[in-house]
Design a protein around this motif. Structure first.
Motif, short mmCIF file in Angstrom:
data_model
loop_
_atom_site.label_atom_id
_atom_site.label_comp_id
_atom_site.label_asym_id
_atom_site.label_seq_id
_atom_site.Cartn_x
_atom_site.Cartn_y
_atom_site.Cartn_z
N GLY A 37 0.82 -1.21 0.00
CA GLY A 37 0.00 0.00 0.00
C GLY A 37 0.85 1.25 0.00
N MET A 70 -7.39 5.64 6.41
CA MET A 70 -7.10 4.44 5.63
C MET A 70 -8.16 4.30 4.55
SD MET A 70 -6.76 0.47 6.85
CE MET A 70 -6.96 -0.87 5.67
N LEU A 91 -4.51 0.87 0.70
CA LEU A 91 -4.11 -0.54 0.65
C LEU A 91 -4.46 -1.17 -0.69
CD1 LEU A 91 -3.12 -2.85 2.70
CD2 LEU A 91 -5.52 -3.54 2.69
N ASP A 119 -6.49 -9.11 4.54
CA ASP A 119 -5.53 -8.10 4.05
C ASP A 119 -5.87 -6.73 4.62
OD1 ASP A 119 -4.50 -10.19 2.57
OD2 ASP A 119 -5.32 -9.50 0.65
N CYS A 120 -7.16 -6.41 4.62
CA CYS A 120 -7.58 -5.09 5.15
C CYS A 120 -7.32 -5.00 6.65
CB CYS A 120 -9.06 -4.86 4.86
SG CYS A 120 -9.41 -4.68 3.10
N GLY A 126 -3.74 -4.32 7.19
CA GLY A 126 -3.45 -2.92 6.89
C GLY A 126 -3.89 -2.01 8.03
#
Lengths: 324, 297
Positions: free
Chosen positions: B56, B71, B96, B134-135, B138
């Motif tokens: 990201g 974010m 991201l 994945d989020c 992040g």
């Protein structure tokens, strides 16, 4: 002293047309004409419906790069051929759509994926960000040299299809798709019947970069921040790729639509490219709209414009909103 | 409305546990091309489940930290832009890319269309199990970054923003728009537009799997996550009587755990961009900034 207010409608572009502009593009078109198109189609049952057959297509373009696309065509039982052809050309970051909704209206619709887009990026992949400034100091290797030709080459694909009426081929897209609508209508004025260009990008590159910090034009600002000594070379290259310089070559009717608060493709440059067109044309401007260019309302206008010039079999169907 | 799947809490706890078993091992690399006189921009790499190395853009303003932060969860598509110029002036920004998107497409590149139905027959195999992870990874990275003011930390995006805010409750504000997974099995009956049409495509070929697909999608439906949100939420709301309109979103709004405000979308991008920007700026203690400059440079 306060900076002056923007008045996009009175903007006069400073873009110059290189004396050898026409020769440059004639030579490229002649070069690609020597390369066999080698069209290929593979039926995609999963994406096909009762009304529309979907094919994944490939053809060969400049530098022998293999280009992908989607071809959506009405089933004969739904609508009999011949069909008008319609090229749907993509935005900068969006992947080419499957133009099924246009096929449902009765178009044989091609969703084009020029080099660098997914499925057309095995041999050329400058990335995003990256495409806009890739080899930007050299017109003979600049990214959009092949990219523009790849969209033109989709016209050749359409001309190989017996179910398409070759006297009715349109082109439509927004943002980079708006730019490709203009360049394709200009370079293939022999075959294009009409075009609808939204929020046209790649028009007045340097002026746009001065008016905005939004991407993708911000890529130019970033590049010149790092390499200020290359500005003249960049300007020289971009004049060969500027929509303003293609606009007078268009012979078919054109619809242009822009948002008057577009931070991505400044409205000044939309007016400039429209003013540079000498063909039959119409401009729709949308107050308080940004890069959407009023698509919420404009889609009906686009469909009506294309239907008027291309006469599809079922114009009562609604198309998917075009995104840039 | 999707029914809350039995075992959904254990399912996502399993994802959290799996994620916790992989250290993030962040790497930051400065990108001079994207950095400016007012911010430094970095490419960040992190390990998520799989294991898979995701990435990201992180932008940090010059000056005395901590800064308010935002974010941006990944959009549906192959490309996410570098954070906006004006945003980089005011906030720590983190955008991201989930696995398979451009710049994080090694060893696996996502297909478009195709992503929405990859592994959809089971929640265990569905790609969005990993994308949510994945989020979450992040979010953990940003929430622990020393330049971030933990009291002014927003997350913006679609369903992924809501789910992430629900499962990593340290966010103070949320803006959600363009929800894809909320009532998706109902959406698909009213739309042939991609990416929703991907589900229709799949079920035309696999009509016997409708129940399984519905169960999988219910695991990602934000309505089953949002009761855990503590942040103040701004929900973009579309037109009356339409998907995304007030009636459509009311059950979601009612289910959100924290305070909720609505923004009625005008479909005029200039107006809508400015309104959302102003809301976030006000909440995070910054000046609003329009992306569209109104005077000549």
């Amino acid at each position: 002293m306060a900076a002056p207010e923007r008045t996009p409608e009175t903007f006069v572009s400073s873009v110059q047309r290189p004396p050898d502009f026409d020769d440059f593009w004639k030579q490229l078109l002649a070069e690609v004409a020597e390369i066999p198109l080698d069209p290929a189609m593979e039926h995609v049952p999963m994406r096909s419906t009762d009304e529309v057959d979907v094919y994944e297509i490939h053809y060969t373009s400049l530098d022998n790069v293999r280009i992908a696309g989607w071809y959506c065509v009405p089933k004969e039982a739904y609508l009999p051929p011949p069909y008008p052809g319609l090229l749907i050309v993509p935005g900068y970051v969006s992947e080419p759509t499957l133009p099924k909704s246009w096929a449902k209206q009765g178009y044989a619709a091609i969703g084009v994926a020029p080099r660098g887009k997914l499925r057309s990026n095995q041999n050329y992949n400058p990335g995003y960000p990256g495409l806009l400034v890739d080899n930007i100091v050299d017109r003979n290797t600049y990214s959009y040299r092949g990219f523009y030709i790849d969209a033109c080459r989709a016209v050749d694909f359409a001309l190989t299809r017996p179910e398409i009426d070759h006297s009715r081929i349109g082109v439509h897209g927004s943002s980079q798709g708006g730019a490709l609508t203009i360049t394709t209508a200009a370079l293939r004025s022999d075959a294009i019947t009409c075009g609808a260009a939204g929020a046209p990008y790649l028009c007045g590159f340097m002026e746009s970069a001065a008016l905005t910090h939004s991407y993708p034009y911000e890529e130019i600002n970033e590049y010149l921040r790092l390499y200020p000594e290359r500005e003249q070379q960049v300007r020289e290259t971009l004049e060969y790729f500027d929509g303003n310089n293609f606009a007078p070559m268009i012979k078919s009717p054109m619809l242009v639509y822009i948002g008057l608060e577009d931070d991505v493709c400044p409205p000044e440059t939309g007016y400039a490219v429209y003013n540079a067109m000498t063909c039959e044309k119409v401009l729709h401007t949308w107050e308080n709209c940004a890069h959407d260019a009023g698509a919420f309302w404009e889609m009906a206008e686009i469909e009506a414009f294309l239907a008027k010039h291309l006469n599809p079999g079922n114009p009562a169907q609604r198309a998917e909103t075009t995104v840039g | 409305m999707s029914e809350k799947p039995a075992g959904i809490d254990a399912f996502w706890q399993g994802v959290d546990d799996e994620l916790a078993s992989y250290p993030a091992r962040p790497e930051l690399e400065n990108i001079p091309m994207r950095s400016t006189h007012f911010c430094d921009v970095y490419w960040v790499k992190l390990t998520s489940i799989g294991p898979y190395r995701i990435g990201g853009y992180l932008s940090i303003p010059h000056g005395d930290d901590p800064f308010p932060a935002i974010m941006q969860t990944p959009k549906y598509g192959s490309v996410n832009h570098v954070p906006d110029y004006n945003d980089r002036k005011r906030y720590v920004m983190f955008t991201l890319m989930h696995r398979g998107q451009r710049l994080t497409d090694s060893p696996w590149a996502s297909a478009y269309p195709g992503l929405l139905t990859k592994g959809i027959a089971s929640p265990e195999t569905y790609i969005y199990r990993s994308i949510v992870a994945d989020c979450l990874r992040g979010a953990e990275f940003l929430q622990s970054h020393p330049s971030v003011d933990a009291n002014r930390l927003a997350i913006v995006g679609d369903d992924l923003a809501l789910i992430t805010a629900a499962r990593r409750a340290e966010f103070s504000h949320v803006h959600a728009a363009g929800l894809l997974f909320y009532r998706l099995m109902e959406q698909r009956e009213q739309s042939s537009a991609y990416p929703v049409e991907e589900v229709n495509d799949y079920l035309r070929g696999h009509p016997d799997q409708a129940e399984k697909v519905a169960n999988t999608l219910a695991h990602i439906d934000p309505i089953h996550h949002v009761p855990s949100i503590k942040a103040k939420t701004l929900l973009s709301v579309g037109d009356d009587g339409k998907v995304g309109g007030p009636e459509w979103l009311q059950p979601l709004k009612d289910a959100i755990g924290g305070p909720v405000e609505e923004y009625r979308v005008t479909h005029r991008g200039g107006t809508d961009n400015d309104a959302i920007d102003a809301w976030l700026a006000q909440q995070l203690g910054r000046e609003p900034m329009s992306k569209f400059r109104r005077t000549m440079p």
